[in-house]
Scaffold this motif. Sequence first.
Motif, PDB file in Angstrom:
ATOM      1  N   SER A 170      69.309 137.993 126.924  1.00  0.00           N
ATOM      2  CA  SER A 170      68.616 138.403 128.144  1.00  0.00           C
ATOM      3  C   SER A 170      67.172 138.827 127.876  1.00  0.00           C
ATOM      4  CB  SER A 170      69.365 139.567 128.808  1.00  0.00           C
ATOM      5  OG  SER A 170      69.504 140.661 127.918  1.00  0.00           O
ATOM      6  N   ILE A 171      66.854 139.156 126.628  1.00  0.00           N
ATOM      7  CA  ILE A 171      65.481 139.528 126.274  1.00  0.00           C
ATOM      8  C   ILE A 171      64.704 138.248 126.004  1.00  0.00           C
ATOM      9  CG2 ILE A 171      64.014 140.794 124.666  1.00  0.00           C
ATOM     10  CD1 ILE A 171      65.678 142.582 126.453  1.00  0.00           C
ATOM     11  N   GLU A 217      64.951 147.081 135.351  1.00  0.00           N
ATOM     12  CA  GLU A 217      66.147 146.976 134.516  1.00  0.00           C
ATOM     13  C   GLU A 217      65.813 146.312 133.178  1.00  0.00           C
ATOM     14  OE1 GLU A 217      65.946 146.051 137.695  1.00  0.00           O
ATOM     15  OE2 GLU A 217      67.110 147.728 138.539  1.00  0.00           O
ATOM     16  N   TYR A 218      64.935 145.306 133.227  1.00  0.00           N
ATOM     17  CA  TYR A 218      64.535 144.631 131.988  1.00  0.00           C
ATOM     18  C   TYR A 218      63.794 145.594 131.062  1.00  0.00           C
ATOM     19  CZ  TYR A 218      62.686 141.073 128.848  1.00  0.00           C
ATOM     20  OH  TYR A 218      62.391 140.331 127.731  1.00  0.00           O
ATOM     21  N   GLU A 220      63.942 148.802 130.975  1.00  0.00           N
ATOM     22  CA  GLU A 220      64.856 149.821 130.463  1.00  0.00           C
ATOM     23  C   GLU A 220      65.692 149.278 129.308  1.00  0.00           C
ATOM     24  OE1 GLU A 220      65.622 152.654 134.383  1.00  0.00           O
ATOM     25  OE2 GLU A 220      66.843 150.849 134.126  1.00  0.00           O
ATOM     26  N   GLU A 221      66.176 148.029 129.436  1.00  0.00           N
ATOM     27  CA  GLU A 221      66.947 147.421 128.350  1.00  0.00           C
ATOM     28  C   GLU A 221      66.066 147.205 127.126  1.00  0.00           C
ATOM     29  OE1 GLU A 221      69.809 143.550 127.421  1.00  0.00           O
ATOM     30  OE2 GLU A 221      68.453 143.500 129.157  1.00  0.00           O
ATOM     31  N   TYR A 222      64.853 146.721 127.378  1.00  0.00           N
ATOM     32  CA  TYR A 222      63.944 146.446 126.258  1.00  0.00           C
ATOM     33  C   TYR A 222      63.596 147.737 125.508  1.00  0.00           C
ATOM     34  CZ  TYR A 222      60.100 144.506 123.583  1.00  0.00           C
ATOM     35  OH  TYR A 222      59.307 144.108 122.533  1.00  0.00           O
ATOM     36  N   LYS A 224      65.306 150.465 125.337  1.00  0.00           N
ATOM     37  CA  LYS A 224      66.474 150.952 124.602  1.00  0.00           C
ATOM     38  C   LYS A 224      66.546 150.294 123.229  1.00  0.00           C
ATOM     39  CE  LYS A 224      71.532 151.181 124.766  1.00  0.00           C
ATOM     40  NZ  LYS A 224      72.761 150.791 125.519  1.00  0.00           N
TER      41      LYS A 224
END
Length: 320
Positions: A170-171, A217-218, A220-222, A224
Amino acid sequence: MNKPVISIVVPIYNAQDFLSECIESLLNQSFLDWELILVDDGSTDESVNVCRKYSHQNDKIKVVSQQNGGVTSARKLGVSHAEGEWITFVDADDTLPNDALLKMYELTNAYDTDLIIGMVDKSLPLLPKELSIDDWRESCISGRPFHVGPVAKLYRKILIEDDIFDIPRSIVKGEDMLMNIRIAFKLKTCPIVLYENVYNYRKHDTSCVHTFVPTLEYEEEYHKLRKEAILGTSCTIKHLQASVESRLEAYMFHVDVSPEDSSWNHSEFVKEIQRDAISCDYSLPIILRILFKTDNCILRQLIVIIWRIYAYLMKIKYII
């Protein structure tokens, strides 16, 4: 047969229009002790046939294939087939100047290092310079002043372990930076900067770098993943400050693209920026503190304009 000194890994996905030019630039290197690993990432065009043509003509070229898994998994597969002491990555639509490998490799003999950092599309009138490990880590986190993708670099293979490629599919933007952050925190010797162009980058207006608009959301995931890479005994205040700046850049980009959307202001992402800024003694400009608190679209647009001027005058990177 002796093992090559340098393994060149080229991940390939539907690159038939540029692939031959890329491979020819590698065949024309003045440094000769290399192997070329062409990794077909499930291409649906003629890329794999181009690869096979060249491998039949030159036994220093290997072709490996996988189902489409993305550029990171393609690099991982290429490294698993590499036999060289040193690894360099080249994207399938780019090229190297004829003396790129030679210039980088010469520095491995002159310095005790595991990483050579070259320039992309430019040269500077400076002598090779030893960079502190902390400064390189900070550069990888903040994204400046050096190109922090995996290209234009020579890595000692011992640095390239499987875990650096453990990045979710997803990244799709910034995976290169995550890879280099992870490598940077494995370094035991100072990297050497070569202020000469060793890489010719082909710009595409339709590429992910230019068209991708990240969501909250992207980001935040990145973040993390980035946070997991930098936190530990080697993490310093400067690294945390660089992380704050990198997130501010993402936030300001969002405000510029969607000034009417103030939802980020109420997110954990922005709250954590503010907490981290306090904990690492990073002084947030007052104009940003106002932006964090306002939902007014007109005021947000006005602040963006003022911030552009301020950032330009102060030479701050996260000008949008």
